[in-house]
Write a protein that holds these residues in place. Structure first.
Motif, PDB file in Angstrom:
ATOM      1  N   ARG A 261       0.807  -1.207   0.000  1.00 17.74           N
ATOM      2  CA  ARG A 261       0.000   0.000   0.000  1.00 17.74           C
ATOM      3  C   ARG A 261       0.847   1.267   0.000  1.00 17.74           C
ATOM      4  O   ARG A 261       0.309   2.378   0.072  1.00 17.74           O
ATOM      5  CB  ARG A 261      -0.970  -0.005   1.179  1.00 17.74           C
ATOM      6  CG  ARG A 261      -0.349   0.173   2.536  1.00 17.74           C
ATOM      7  CD  ARG A 261      -1.413   0.013   3.629  1.00 17.74           C
ATOM      8  NE  ARG A 261      -2.566   0.865   3.399  1.00 17.74           N
ATOM      9  CZ  ARG A 261      -3.708   0.768   4.095  1.00 17.74           C
ATOM     10  NH1 ARG A 261      -3.846  -0.151   5.038  1.00 17.74           N
ATOM     11  NH2 ARG A 261      -4.714   1.586   3.845  1.00 17.74           N
ATOM     12  N   TYR A 295      -4.430   3.935  -6.289  1.00 16.17           N
ATOM     13  CA  TYR A 295      -4.678   5.371  -6.418  1.00 16.17           C
ATOM     14  C   TYR A 295      -6.116   5.688  -6.797  1.00 16.17           C
ATOM     15  O   TYR A 295      -6.546   6.845  -6.684  1.00 16.17           O
ATOM     16  CB  TYR A 295      -3.766   5.972  -7.495  1.00 16.17           C
ATOM     17  CG  TYR A 295      -2.305   5.642  -7.336  1.00 16.17           C
ATOM     18  CD1 TYR A 295      -1.517   6.284  -6.394  1.00 16.17           C
ATOM     19  CD2 TYR A 295      -1.698   4.679  -8.137  1.00 16.17           C
ATOM     20  CE1 TYR A 295      -0.176   5.976  -6.245  1.00 16.17           C
ATOM     21  CE2 TYR A 295      -0.361   4.365  -8.002  1.00 16.17           C
ATOM     22  CZ  TYR A 295       0.397   5.015  -7.051  1.00 16.17           C
ATOM     23  OH  TYR A 295       1.729   4.710  -6.914  1.00 16.17           O
ATOM     24  N   ASN A 296      -6.849   4.711  -7.289  1.00 19.90           N
ATOM     25  CA  ASN A 296      -8.135   4.993  -7.920  1.00 19.90           C
ATOM     26  C   ASN A 296      -9.329   4.274  -7.318  1.00 19.90           C
ATOM     27  O   ASN A 296     -10.452   4.434  -7.831  1.00 19.90           O
ATOM     28  CB  ASN A 296      -8.064   4.625  -9.413  1.00 19.90           C
ATOM     29  CG  ASN A 296      -7.095   5.491 -10.181  1.00 19.90           C
ATOM     30  OD1 ASN A 296      -7.357   6.648 -10.447  1.00 19.90           O
ATOM     31  ND2 ASN A 296      -5.942   4.924 -10.531  1.00 19.90           N
ATOM     32  N   TYR A 297      -9.136   3.531  -6.229  1.00 21.27           N
ATOM     33  CA  TYR A 297     -10.255   2.779  -5.669  1.00 21.27           C
ATOM     34  C   TYR A 297     -10.369   3.066  -4.176  1.00 21.27           C
ATOM     35  O   TYR A 297      -9.400   2.908  -3.420  1.00 21.27           O
ATOM     36  CB  TYR A 297     -10.071   1.281  -5.904  1.00 21.27           C
ATOM     37  CG  TYR A 297     -11.296   0.462  -5.579  1.00 21.27           C
ATOM     38  CD1 TYR A 297     -12.349   0.376  -6.478  1.00 21.27           C
ATOM     39  CD2 TYR A 297     -11.409  -0.208  -4.357  1.00 21.27           C
ATOM     40  CE1 TYR A 297     -13.489  -0.362  -6.184  1.00 21.27           C
ATOM     41  CE2 TYR A 297     -12.536  -0.952  -4.048  1.00 21.27           C
ATOM     42  CZ  TYR A 297     -13.575  -1.020  -4.968  1.00 21.27           C
ATOM     43  OH  TYR A 297     -14.697  -1.751  -4.668  1.00 21.27           O
ATOM     44  N   ASP A 298     -11.540   3.467  -3.761  1.00 15.47           N
ATOM     45  CA  ASP A 298     -11.784   3.795  -2.361  1.00 15.47           C
ATOM     46  C   ASP A 298     -11.603   2.559  -1.486  1.00 15.47           C
ATOM     47  O   ASP A 298     -12.261   1.538  -1.691  1.00 15.47           O
ATOM     48  CB  ASP A 298     -13.210   4.342  -2.216  1.00 15.47           C
ATOM     49  CG  ASP A 298     -13.520   4.766  -0.786  1.00 15.47           C
ATOM     50  OD1 ASP A 298     -12.586   5.163  -0.076  1.00 15.47           O
ATOM     51  OD2 ASP A 298     -14.700   4.690  -0.398  1.00 15.47           O
ATOM     52  N   GLY A 299     -10.695   2.643  -0.535  1.00 15.64           N
ATOM     53  CA  GLY A 299     -10.438   1.541   0.381  1.00 15.64           C
ATOM     54  C   GLY A 299      -9.407   0.549  -0.098  1.00 15.64           C
ATOM     55  O   GLY A 299      -9.199  -0.487   0.555  1.00 15.64           O
ATOM     56  N   ALA A 319      -9.218  -4.745  -1.003  1.00 15.79           N
ATOM     57  CA  ALA A 319      -9.772  -3.473  -0.555  1.00 15.79           C
ATOM     58  C   ALA A 319     -10.576  -3.710   0.707  1.00 15.79           C
ATOM     59  O   ALA A 319     -11.045  -4.834   0.963  1.00 15.79           O
ATOM     60  CB  ALA A 319     -10.642  -2.837  -1.641  1.00 15.79           C
ATOM     61  N   ARG A 321     -13.778  -2.112   3.117  1.00 14.59           N
ATOM     62  CA  ARG A 321     -14.910  -1.203   3.282  1.00 14.59           C
ATOM     63  C   ARG A 321     -15.794  -1.695   4.416  1.00 14.59           C
ATOM     64  O   ARG A 321     -16.129  -2.883   4.474  1.00 14.59           O
ATOM     65  CB  ARG A 321     -15.743  -1.108   1.996  1.00 14.59           C
ATOM     66  CG  ARG A 321     -15.086  -0.315   0.888  1.00 14.59           C
ATOM     67  CD  ARG A 321     -16.006  -0.188  -0.314  1.00 14.59           C
ATOM     68  NE  ARG A 321     -15.345   0.512  -1.417  1.00 14.59           N
ATOM     69  CZ  ARG A 321     -15.877   0.668  -2.628  1.00 14.59           C
ATOM     70  NH1 ARG A 321     -17.091   0.172  -2.877  1.00 14.59           N
ATOM     71  NH2 ARG A 321     -15.228   1.305  -3.580  1.00 14.59           N
ATOM     72  N   ASP A 349     -16.465  -4.078  -6.346  1.00 15.97           N
ATOM     73  CA  ASP A 349     -17.767  -3.442  -6.126  1.00 15.97           C
ATOM     74  C   ASP A 349     -18.870  -4.487  -6.044  1.00 15.97           C
ATOM     75  O   ASP A 349     -19.770  -4.415  -5.195  1.00 15.97           O
ATOM     76  CB  ASP A 349     -18.078  -2.460  -7.260  1.00 15.97           C
ATOM     77  CG  ASP A 349     -17.327  -1.141  -7.134  1.00 15.97           C
ATOM     78  OD1 ASP A 349     -16.815  -0.848  -6.028  1.00 15.97           O
ATOM     79  OD2 ASP A 349     -17.245  -0.411  -8.138  1.00 15.97           O
TER      80      ASP A 349
END
Length: 434
Positions: A261, A295-299, A319, A321, A349
């Motif tokens: 990370r 850099y482009n995905y939340d979590g 990831a 969440r 997702d």
């Protein structure tokens, strides 16, 4: 250009112009071929289990064995699917009442799983055998984290620096700690870092043996590393399921989790080579993480990319969440219409939208998993076993049968021993169901 070739090109040009209706003299309009539209990519259909035993044939010479060496037989197929019966399917496998999958997922095989519970949420050809490319570096990193002192400084050799493929920027005579080598390995997919780490683990062959022993201990029974870096080699194999097992185990290591990370770090340079006239010292530089999901995905927690001509695109990532950590793996993919990390984002997702209770299997192998073989190809299916066997007129069928029998027995024995050690390794990497 020779005079004869020049004349031939002129004559050919005149003929082409005349054939197109031109006068054949200067000023005639060139023929423009009509534009072509490449066919759209479609998710490969794996319903017929084309990769149940081994990856697709190589398209280049990357897996031709060295002279005198043999091609190992495919990794034995367990008698029952590791992780549960549903995971024995080769097509798309979804939990009951699951919504449709996102569009533009073109990987041949993939898995979405919960890293904490071990539940596999959805998959496609989970135990299909594919080449892992650089995602196998996760396995090398785990071995290095277990055996090497991260503060030990190592001087790189010319062989380290000149290894084929992607590079972290290591140079001959450069001094690097093992921690920095792991940064180069996981952030920049450095084959040079992989070779330098493997050298400390006893050399390439010893490092690969240790990687394979760890894979067996973790229950990744579709996996055989052939190189420490992920460059293709004879017998290389893994599966989307195994990649999820290995990556979920790696996330339990705090150092590994921190490495994947990290977005950027200062990386050492290396001195000039006295043997090269006019060479100069190379200054240090900023090493950036090549995983775009970070850099482009939340979590996003990080991941590992991979590519070779034979493996195509591979990817592992994770990831978090709402207190839930999911891992995603893709193998045998393409970069169209979306980059692999973007396809992984869509699958993540999808996974986060599923109920927590959704499950089609588990990353935690059952206690009675044994590597008894349900199908191992015959010597004839394997093709040439050694470089010498490929010569014309060499009747090596008997030798092939002997080689297959010996190597197959050795593989089964190794996997049995790995199964015995499975419980101990699970506890070590925190893989019990929570």
């Amino acid at each position: 250009m020779t005079w004869r070739r020049g004349c031939a090109l002129i004559v050919a040009g005149v003929a082409l112009s005349v054939a197109a209706g031109g006068s054949g003299i200067s000023g005639a309009q060139p023929v423009t071929p009509p534009p072509t539209t490449p066919p759209p990519f479609a998710t490969p259909n794996t319903d017929s289990c084309p990769f149940a035993v081994s990856p697709a044939p190589a398209i280049d010479l990357s897996e031709v064995p060295a002279p005198g060496a043999t091609v190992p037989p495919p990794v034995p197929v367990p008698a029952s699917p590791v992780g549960g019966d549903k995971l024995g399917g080769c097509g798309i496998i979804l939990p009951d009442a699951a919504p449709p999958l996102p569009a533009d997922i073109v990987a041949s095989g993939w898995v979405i799983a919960d890293a904490e519970s071990g539940d596999v949420l959805a998959a496609k050809d989970p135990h299909g055998r594919y080449r892992p490319a650089s995602t196998i570096k996760v396995l090398l990193a785990l071995v290095a984290l277990e055996e090497l002192d991260l503060d030990t400084a190592v001087t790189a050799t010319a062989e380290d620096a000149n290894i084929e493929g992607s590079s972290a920027g290591i140079g001959k005579g450069g001094v690097y700690t093992n921690h920095q080598l792991l940064q180069g390995l996981l952030m920049a997919s450095g084959n040079d870092a992989a070779h330098t780490l493997a050298r400390q683990l006893g050399g390439v062959e010893v490092a690969v043996s240790k990687m394979n022993a760890l894979a067996a201990d973790l229950g990744a029974l579709d996996t055989r590393a052939a190189t420490p870096s992920g460059l293709d080699g004879p017998g290389m194999s893994s599966s989307p399921y195994d990649q999820a097992v290995i990556f979920a185990a790696a996330l339990q290591n705090p150092t590994f989790a921190s490495l994947i990370r990290t977005e950027s770090v200062d990386f050492p340079g290396f001195p000039k080579d006295p043997a090269i006239p006019g060479d100069e010292d190379r200054p240090g530089f900023v090493l950036a993480n090549d995983n775009r999901l970070l850099y482009n995905y939340d979590g996003a927690l990080g991941g590992k990319t991979g590519f070779t001509d034979d493996a195509r695109h591979t990817y592992v990532g994770a990831a978090e969440r709402g207190g839930r950590t999911l891992v995603v793996t893709l193998m045998g993919g393409e970069a169209q219409p979306l980059r692999p990390w973007n396809q992984a984002a869509r699958l993540l997702d999808y996974g986060f939208a599923l109920p927590v209770s959704a499950s089609i299997g588990s990353l935690h192998a059952t206690e009675d998993v044994t590597p008894s073989v349900t199908k191992t190809p015959s010597a004839a299916e394997l093709g040439p076993v050694s470089a010498g066997d490929a010569s014309p007129g060499n009747d090596s069928s008997a030798m092939r049968r002997v080689a297959v029998g010996v190597l197959g027995s050795a593989t089964v024995l190794a996997l049995v021993l790995g199964a015995v050690a499975l419980n101990q390794r699970r506890r070590r990497y925190g893989r019990q169901r929570r």
